[in-house]
Scaffold this motif. Structure first.
Motif, PDB file in Angstrom:
ATOM      1  N   ALA A 182     -27.769   8.936  22.128  1.00 42.79           N
ATOM      2  CA  ALA A 182     -28.784   7.882  22.143  1.00 42.79           C
ATOM      3  C   ALA A 182     -28.124   6.513  22.239  1.00 42.79           C
ATOM      4  N   SER A 183     -28.676   5.663  23.099  1.00 37.66           N
ATOM      5  CA  SER A 183     -28.137   4.313  23.237  1.00 37.66           C
ATOM      6  C   SER A 183     -28.468   3.462  22.011  1.00 37.66           C
ATOM      7  N   GLU A 184     -29.516   3.826  21.316  1.00 35.31           N
ATOM      8  CA  GLU A 184     -29.928   3.108  20.105  1.00 35.31           C
ATOM      9  C   GLU A 184     -30.556   4.115  19.152  1.00 35.31           C
ATOM     10  N   SER A 185     -30.099   4.149  17.911  1.00 31.51           N
ATOM     11  CA  SER A 185     -30.640   5.107  16.948  1.00 31.51           C
ATOM     12  C   SER A 185     -31.856   4.574  16.202  1.00 31.51           C
ATOM     13  N   HIS A 186     -32.081   3.255  16.249  1.00 30.21           N
ATOM     14  CA  HIS A 186     -33.207   2.642  15.537  1.00 30.21           C
ATOM     15  C   HIS A 186     -33.198   2.999  14.053  1.00 30.21           C
ATOM     16  N   GLY A 187     -32.009   3.237  13.509  1.00 28.97           N
ATOM     17  CA  GLY A 187     -31.875   3.567  12.101  1.00 28.97           C
ATOM     18  C   GLY A 187     -32.039   5.036  11.768  1.00 28.97           C
ATOM     19  N   PHE A 188     -32.397   5.842  12.774  1.00 28.16           N
ATOM     20  CA  PHE A 188     -32.543   7.280  12.542  1.00 28.16           C
ATOM     21  C   PHE A 188     -31.165   7.915  12.395  1.00 28.16           C
ATOM     22  N   VAL A 189     -31.092   8.980  11.607  1.00 35.43           N
ATOM     23  CA  VAL A 189     -29.909   9.821  11.572  1.00 35.43           C
ATOM     24  C   VAL A 189     -30.205  10.953  12.552  1.00 35.43           C
ATOM     25  N   ILE A 190     -29.678  10.850  13.747  1.00 33.73           N
ATOM     26  CA  ILE A 190     -29.990  11.807  14.812  1.00 33.73           C
ATOM     27  C   ILE A 190     -29.139  13.057  14.631  1.00 33.73           C
ATOM     28  N   ASP A 191     -29.800  14.213  14.608  1.00 38.32           N
ATOM     29  CA  ASP A 191     -29.062  15.461  14.410  1.00 38.32           C
ATOM     30  C   ASP A 191     -29.301  16.482  15.514  1.00 38.32           C
ATOM     31  N   GLU A 192     -30.116  16.119  16.514  1.00 36.82           N
ATOM     32  CA  GLU A 192     -30.407  17.080  17.571  1.00 36.82           C
ATOM     33  C   GLU A 192     -30.923  16.351  18.806  1.00 36.82           C
ATOM     34  N   ALA A 193     -30.593  16.885  19.962  1.00 36.77           N
ATOM     35  CA  ALA A 193     -31.152  16.408  21.221  1.00 36.77           C
ATOM     36  C   ALA A 193     -31.803  17.603  21.900  1.00 36.77           C
ATOM     37  N   GLU A 194     -33.014  17.422  22.392  1.00 37.84           N
ATOM     38  CA  GLU A 194     -33.719  18.512  23.054  1.00 37.84           C
ATOM     39  C   GLU A 194     -33.745  18.248  24.552  1.00 37.84           C
ATOM     40  N   VAL A 195     -33.269  19.226  25.310  1.00 38.60           N
ATOM     41  CA  VAL A 195     -33.217  19.100  26.758  1.00 38.60           C
ATOM     42  C   VAL A 195     -34.061  20.216  27.355  1.00 38.60           C
ATOM     43  N   THR A 196     -34.909  19.863  28.305  1.00 35.04           N
ATOM     44  CA  THR A 196     -35.674  20.863  29.041  1.00 35.04           C
ATOM     45  C   THR A 196     -35.385  20.660  30.521  1.00 35.04           C
ATOM     46  N   TYR A 197     -34.880  21.712  31.145  1.00 31.27           N
ATOM     47  CA  TYR A 197     -34.641  21.697  32.584  1.00 31.27           C
ATOM     48  C   TYR A 197     -35.882  22.266  33.258  1.00 31.27           C
ATOM     49  N   TRP A 198     -36.280  21.694  34.376  1.00 29.24           N
ATOM     50  CA  TRP A 198     -37.450  22.145  35.118  1.00 29.24           C
ATOM     51  C   TRP A 198     -37.040  22.552  36.525  1.00 29.24           C
ATOM     52  N   GLY A 199     -37.676  23.571  37.058  1.00 31.07           N
ATOM     53  CA  GLY A 199     -37.399  24.018  38.412  1.00 31.07           C
ATOM     54  C   GLY A 199     -38.270  25.206  38.745  1.00 31.07           C
ATOM     55  N   LEU A 200     -37.808  26.030  39.668  1.00 33.86           N
ATOM     56  CA  LEU A 200     -38.522  27.246  40.038  1.00 33.86           C
ATOM     57  C   LEU A 200     -37.666  28.447  39.676  1.00 33.86           C
ATOM     58  N   CYS A 201     -38.287  29.453  39.060  1.00 35.67           N
ATOM     59  CA  CYS A 201     -37.577  30.686  38.723  1.00 35.67           C
ATOM     60  C   CYS A 201     -37.247  31.431  40.021  1.00 35.67           C
ATOM     61  N   PRO A 202     -36.376  32.432  39.968  1.00 32.81           N
ATOM     62  CA  PRO A 202     -36.021  33.165  41.190  1.00 32.81           C
ATOM     63  C   PRO A 202     -37.232  33.743  41.924  1.00 32.81           C
ATOM     64  N   ALA A 203     -38.189  34.309  41.190  1.00 33.70           N
ATOM     65  CA  ALA A 203     -39.358  34.909  41.852  1.00 33.70           C
ATOM     66  C   ALA A 203     -40.196  33.854  42.564  1.00 33.70           C
ATOM     67  N   CYS A 204     -40.423  32.724  41.912  1.00 33.35           N
ATOM     68  CA  CYS A 204     -41.251  31.676  42.518  1.00 33.35           C
ATOM     69  C   CYS A 204     -40.524  30.965  43.648  1.00 33.35           C
ATOM     70  N   SER A 205     -39.218  30.786  43.527  1.00 27.94           N
ATOM     71  CA  SER A 205     -38.494  30.113  44.602  1.00 27.94           C
ATOM     72  C   SER A 205     -38.426  30.980  45.848  1.00 27.94           C
ATOM     73  N   THR A 206     -38.443  32.292  45.682  1.00 31.27           N
ATOM     74  CA  THR A 206     -38.460  33.213  46.821  1.00 31.27           C
ATOM     75  C   THR A 206     -39.806  33.138  47.527  1.00 31.27           C
ATOM     76  N   VAL A 207     -40.876  33.076  46.763  1.00 35.80           N
ATOM     77  CA  VAL A 207     -42.226  32.978  47.332  1.00 35.80           C
ATOM     78  C   VAL A 207     -42.379  31.650  48.074  1.00 35.80           C
ATOM     79  N   THR A 208     -41.863  30.576  47.479  1.00 34.31           N
ATOM     80  CA  THR A 208     -41.982  29.238  48.071  1.00 34.31           C
ATOM     81  C   THR A 208     -41.207  29.145  49.379  1.00 34.31           C
ATOM     82  N   SER A 209     -40.044  29.807  49.463  1.00 33.79           N
ATOM     83  CA  SER A 209     -39.206  29.688  50.658  1.00 33.79           C
ATOM     84  C   SER A 209     -39.656  30.594  51.799  1.00 33.79           C
ATOM     85  N   ASN A 210     -40.574  31.520  51.517  1.00 36.93           N
ATOM     86  CA  ASN A 210     -41.065  32.421  52.578  1.00 36.93           C
ATOM     87  C   ASN A 210     -42.160  31.799  53.395  1.00 36.93           C
TER      88      ASN A 210
END
Length: 143
Positions: free
Chosen positions: A115-143
């Motif tokens: 974090a560029s700024e903690s705003h006084g928080f004691v940060i103990d975790e960062a949550e990351v979510t990656y978004w995209g297409l799963c193998p099944a959906c990407s196959t359908v999309t490319s057909n």
């Protein structure tokens, strides 16, 4: 997959009383990572019969508070539960079908994890979510 005896031990280790609904919910969450509450209720009912929605919600809340399960809620999704706790893993979500998979801790250069700024928080975790297409959906999309 842990056994019923393992689930009973897990409950006792976090000072939770061992009950059939708690063991059943733990078993379902371990066997069905990222399941939503309705799916968990259905699977618990297959095992126990007539268990109420409220009982399952109460069990999930207790198990989450005790650190035995983790509640995740990707943007646009209902709450989901997983048994993989105690590590710093993230998730990848399919934009098309909603499938979710675990991703181990972000590697390489990760400027957004500090974090560029903690705003006084004691940060103990960062949550990351990656978004995209799963193998099944990407196959359908490319057909």
């Amino acid at each position: 997959m842990p056994t019923a005896t393992d689930f009973e031990r897990m409950l006792r280790e976090v000072a939770l009383r061992v009950t059939r609904p708690r063991v059943a919910v733990l078993s379902v969450v371990h066997g069905h990572p990222h399941a939503d509450t309705d799916s968990i209720i259905g699977l618990v009912r297959e095992d126990l019969g007539g268990v109420s929605h409220q009982a399952v919600y109460d069990v999930l809340r207790a198990l989450t508070a005790a650190g035995l399960v983790r509640r995740i809620e990707p943007q646009g999704s209902v709450a989901r539960y997983e048994a993989r706790v105690g590590d710093n893993h993230h998730h990848v979500v399919c934009r098309s079908c909603g499938e979710i998979a675990d991703v181990d801790c972000a590697v390489g250069s990760a400027p957004c994890l500090t974090a560029s700024e903690s705003h006084g928080f004691v940060i103990d975790e960062a949550e990351v979510t990656y978004w995209g297409l799963c193998p099944a959906c990407s196959t359908v999309t490319s057909n």
